[in-house]
Design a protein around this motif. Structure first.
Motif, PDB file in Angstrom:
ATOM      1  N   UNK A 207       0.828  -1.202   0.000  1.00  0.00           N
ATOM      2  CA  UNK A 207       0.000   0.000   0.000  1.00  0.00           C
ATOM      3  C   UNK A 207       0.862   1.253   0.000  1.00  0.00           C
ATOM      4  N   UNK A 208       1.941   1.255   0.770  1.00  0.00           N
ATOM      5  CA  UNK A 208       2.841   2.405   0.816  1.00  0.00           C
ATOM      6  C   UNK A 208       3.446   2.673  -0.560  1.00  0.00           C
ATOM      7  N   UNK A 209       3.680   1.611  -1.322  1.00  0.00           N
ATOM      8  CA  UNK A 209       4.240   1.771  -2.670  1.00  0.00           C
ATOM      9  C   UNK A 209       3.244   2.410  -3.627  1.00  0.00           C
ATOM     10  N   UNK A 210       1.939   2.296  -3.324  1.00  0.00           N
ATOM     11  CA  UNK A 210       0.930   2.946  -4.159  1.00  0.00           C
ATOM     12  C   UNK A 210       0.103   2.024  -5.016  1.00  0.00           C
ATOM     13  N   UNK A 211       0.282   0.704  -4.884  1.00  0.00           N
ATOM     14  CA  UNK A 211      -0.519  -0.241  -5.661  1.00  0.00           C
ATOM     15  C   UNK A 211      -1.892  -0.404  -5.019  1.00  0.00           C
ATOM     16  N   UNK A 212      -2.835  -0.973  -5.794  1.00  0.00           N
ATOM     17  CA  UNK A 212      -4.145  -1.324  -5.255  1.00  0.00           C
ATOM     18  C   UNK A 212      -4.096  -2.738  -4.697  1.00  0.00           C
ATOM     19  N   UNK A 213      -4.753  -2.942  -3.557  1.00  0.00           N
ATOM     20  CA  UNK A 213      -4.772  -4.236  -2.877  1.00  0.00           C
ATOM     21  C   UNK A 213      -6.167  -4.828  -3.014  1.00  0.00           C
ATOM     22  N   UNK A 214      -6.263  -5.966  -3.686  1.00  0.00           N
ATOM     23  CA  UNK A 214      -7.553  -6.626  -3.884  1.00  0.00           C
ATOM     24  C   UNK A 214      -7.704  -7.788  -2.910  1.00  0.00           C
ATOM     25  N   UNK A 215      -8.757  -7.720  -2.121  1.00  0.00           N
ATOM     26  CA  UNK A 215      -9.123  -8.798  -1.205  1.00  0.00           C
ATOM     27  C   UNK A 215     -10.340  -9.456  -1.834  1.00  0.00           C
ATOM     28  N   UNK A 216     -10.111 -10.594  -2.490  1.00  0.00           N
ATOM     29  CA  UNK A 216     -11.092 -11.095  -3.449  1.00  0.00           C
ATOM     30  C   UNK A 216     -11.405 -12.564  -3.213  1.00  0.00           C
ATOM     31  N   UNK A 217     -12.651 -12.788  -2.867  1.00  0.00           N
ATOM     32  CA  UNK A 217     -13.124 -14.157  -2.744  1.00  0.00           C
ATOM     33  C   UNK A 217     -13.328 -14.567  -1.310  1.00  0.00           C
ATOM     34  N   UNK A 218     -14.484 -15.121  -0.975  1.00  0.00           N
ATOM     35  CA  UNK A 218     -14.672 -15.671   0.367  1.00  0.00           C
ATOM     36  C   UNK A 218     -13.733 -16.850   0.579  1.00  0.00           C
ATOM     37  N   UNK A 219     -13.446 -17.138   1.829  1.00  0.00           N
ATOM     38  CA  UNK A 219     -12.463 -18.170   2.152  1.00  0.00           C
ATOM     39  C   UNK A 219     -12.801 -19.511   1.532  1.00  0.00           C
ATOM     40  N   UNK A 220     -11.769 -20.174   1.056  1.00  0.00           N
ATOM     41  CA  UNK A 220     -11.890 -21.603   0.805  1.00  0.00           C
ATOM     42  C   UNK A 220     -11.664 -22.306   2.150  1.00  0.00           C
ATOM     43  N   UNK A 221     -11.840 -23.614   2.167  1.00  0.00           N
ATOM     44  CA  UNK A 221     -11.765 -24.341   3.438  1.00  0.00           C
ATOM     45  C   UNK A 221     -10.418 -24.154   4.128  1.00  0.00           C
ATOM     46  N   UNK A 222      -9.352 -23.989   3.339  1.00  0.00           N
ATOM     47  CA  UNK A 222      -8.016 -23.899   3.934  1.00  0.00           C
ATOM     48  C   UNK A 222      -7.504 -22.464   4.008  1.00  0.00           C
ATOM     49  N   UNK A 223      -8.378 -21.495   3.830  1.00  0.00           N
ATOM     50  CA  UNK A 223      -7.963 -20.096   3.915  1.00  0.00           C
ATOM     51  C   UNK A 223      -8.711 -19.426   5.066  1.00  0.00           C
ATOM     52  N   UNK A 224      -8.057 -19.267   6.181  1.00  0.00           N
ATOM     53  CA  UNK A 224      -8.714 -18.650   7.341  1.00  0.00           C
ATOM     54  C   UNK A 224      -8.674 -17.137   7.193  1.00  0.00           C
ATOM     55  N   UNK A 225      -9.438 -16.630   6.213  1.00  0.00           N
ATOM     56  CA  UNK A 225      -9.320 -15.218   5.882  1.00  0.00           C
ATOM     57  C   UNK A 225     -10.575 -14.412   6.147  1.00  0.00           C
ATOM     58  N   UNK A 226     -11.755 -14.962   5.983  1.00  0.00           N
ATOM     59  CA  UNK A 226     -12.972 -14.161   6.149  1.00  0.00           C
ATOM     60  C   UNK A 226     -13.029 -13.503   7.525  1.00  0.00           C
ATOM     61  N   UNK A 227     -12.745 -14.260   8.547  1.00  0.00           N
ATOM     62  CA  UNK A 227     -12.872 -13.726   9.904  1.00  0.00           C
ATOM     63  C   UNK A 227     -11.792 -12.716  10.209  1.00  0.00           C
ATOM     64  N   UNK A 228     -10.689 -12.703   9.456  1.00  0.00           N
ATOM     65  CA  UNK A 228      -9.614 -11.747   9.685  1.00  0.00           C
ATOM     66  C   UNK A 228      -9.728 -10.526   8.792  1.00  0.00           C
ATOM     67  N   UNK A 229     -10.563 -10.608   7.766  1.00  0.00           N
ATOM     68  CA  UNK A 229     -10.615  -9.524   6.785  1.00  0.00           C
ATOM     69  C   UNK A 229     -10.966  -8.172   7.396  1.00  0.00           C
ATOM     70  N   UNK A 230     -11.979  -8.064   8.272  1.00  0.00           N
ATOM     71  CA  UNK A 230     -12.275  -6.741   8.835  1.00  0.00           C
ATOM     72  C   UNK A 230     -11.077  -6.104   9.535  1.00  0.00           C
ATOM     73  N   UNK A 231     -10.346  -6.883  10.318  1.00  0.00           N
ATOM     74  CA  UNK A 231      -9.211  -6.300  11.038  1.00  0.00           C
ATOM     75  C   UNK A 231      -8.076  -5.934  10.082  1.00  0.00           C
ATOM     76  N   UNK A 232      -7.889  -6.726   9.022  1.00  0.00           N
ATOM     77  CA  UNK A 232      -6.853  -6.421   8.032  1.00  0.00           C
ATOM     78  C   UNK A 232      -7.171  -5.100   7.327  1.00  0.00           C
ATOM     79  N   UNK A 233      -8.408  -4.949   6.875  1.00  0.00           N
ATOM     80  CA  UNK A 233      -8.803  -3.723   6.192  1.00  0.00           C
ATOM     81  C   UNK A 233      -8.774  -2.529   7.142  1.00  0.00           C
ATOM     82  N   UNK A 234      -9.205  -2.734   8.384  1.00  0.00           N
ATOM     83  CA  UNK A 234      -9.192  -1.640   9.351  1.00  0.00           C
ATOM     84  C   UNK A 234      -7.771  -1.158   9.604  1.00  0.00           C
ATOM     85  N   UNK A 235      -6.833  -2.084   9.712  1.00  0.00           N
ATOM     86  CA  UNK A 235      -5.438  -1.715   9.940  1.00  0.00           C
ATOM     87  C   UNK A 235      -4.889  -0.882   8.786  1.00  0.00           C
ATOM     88  N   UNK A 236      -5.203  -1.276   7.562  1.00  0.00           N
ATOM     89  CA  UNK A 236      -4.739  -0.525   6.401  1.00  0.00           C
ATOM     90  C   UNK A 236      -5.396   0.847   6.329  1.00  0.00           C
TER      91      UNK A 236
END
Length: 295
Positions: A207-236
């Motif tokens: 993000x500091x470099x200036x690129x766009x960050x795409x958070x794309x797709x609900x979690x697959x079974x082995x991606x523990x990402x949905x529950x972390x997404x709000x905190x990740x986006x909030x931090x950014x």
């Protein structure tokens, strides 16, 4: 005036509205036998539901040789009133036969430029972005070849470059190549699947470099990402990078929640954490900038 190239022609970027920044209405790959997205009725149903939920634009990242169906995209855009952006570009080598790669590898930049300016095949439907892909934690020779071609095509057409990051990795390597050696402006690069590697240090550096960050797709079974997404986006966002964030559904195989889930399921959850104003910015204002053709 900034414009985005859709399958029905160029439109002012400000007209994109709520945007699914990474999805697939049609895609076929030999890596996913029997799981093709090639049913126009399924695509029509998904797109209509997306529109009923307030969606306006879908950016399809399906590149060359993987069943883009440009004529069908035109029909769907006309029937539903949605803006649809098609892609040129090339995915990882494993998605293609050796014969297919052999036909195009030496003329990739010209292929991309032609599809961006004249049309895909004989359809006259022009692509609006260039899709390429990295490999797991590195850029292999194929990735470097396709990214060099993408950069050359970008410099000639102004089309943004969208990058599949394998399991969310190698983001900094991509930027070193595209934005360092190949002189693509970071704001013309969209890095996909960062949700699959929730590394906050890398996210903030990208993000500091200036690129766009795409958070794309609900979690697959082995991606523990949905529950972390709000905190990740909030931090950014708290670090001042709320204008670099994008959201997408990334429907790849039948049975995944897809683009309606983006607005029906994910948007309300994010609004609780991030607030409606930021979520609206991520879905509307940011895609209008990310997918505009460079002047």
């Amino acid at each position: 005036m900034s414009v985005v190239r859709t399958v029905l022609g160029d439109v002012p970027a400000g007209e994109l509205g709520v945007t699914d920044a990474h999805d697939h209405l049609f895609i076929r790959s030999p890596l996913l036998p029997g799981q093709e997205l090639d049913d126009p009725q399924r695509a029509r149903t998904a797109l209509r539901e997306f529109r009923e939920l307030g969606g306006r634009t879908v950016v399809q990242w399906t590149p060359y040789g993987l069943g883009r169906e440009p004529a069908a995209l035109v029909t769907l855009a006309r029937e539903t009133g949605a803006h649809v952006v098609a892609a040129t570009g090339l995915h990882q080598a494993v998605h293609y036969s050796a014969a297919t790669l052999g036909r195009v590898v030496d003329t990739l930049a010209e292929l991309f430029v032609t599809e961006l300016t004249e049309g895909i095949g004989s359809t006259g439907v022009r692509a609006g972005l260039i899709k390429v892909a990295g490999s797991f934690h590195e850029l292999d020779a194929h990735a470097r070849t396709t990214m060099r071609a993408a950069a050359a095509a970008h410099h000639r057409t102004g089309a943004p470059i969208a990058v599949h990051l394998e399991l969310g990795t190698a983001a900094l390597d991509v930027l070193d190549l595209l934005c360092g050696e190949l002189a693509v402006e970071p704001g013309q690069v969209i890095l996909g699947h960062l949700n699959r590697s929730p590394d906050s240090v890398v996210h903030h550096e990208v993000a500091r470099a200036g690129a766009f960050l795409a958070f794309d797709g609900p979690s697959r079974a082995n991606h523990a990402t949905d529950w972390r997404l709000p905190e990740v986006l909030a931090s950014l966002a708290e670090a001042g990078y709320g204008d670099r964030l994008l959201l997408g559904g990334d429907t790849v195989v039948p049975g995944t929640p897809g683009m309606p889930y983006l607005l029906r399921g994910l948007r309300p959850r994010l609004e609780l954490t991030l607030g409606k104003a930021l979520v609206e910015r991520i879905l509307i204002a940011n895609p209008a900038r990310a997918f505009s053709l460079a002047g």
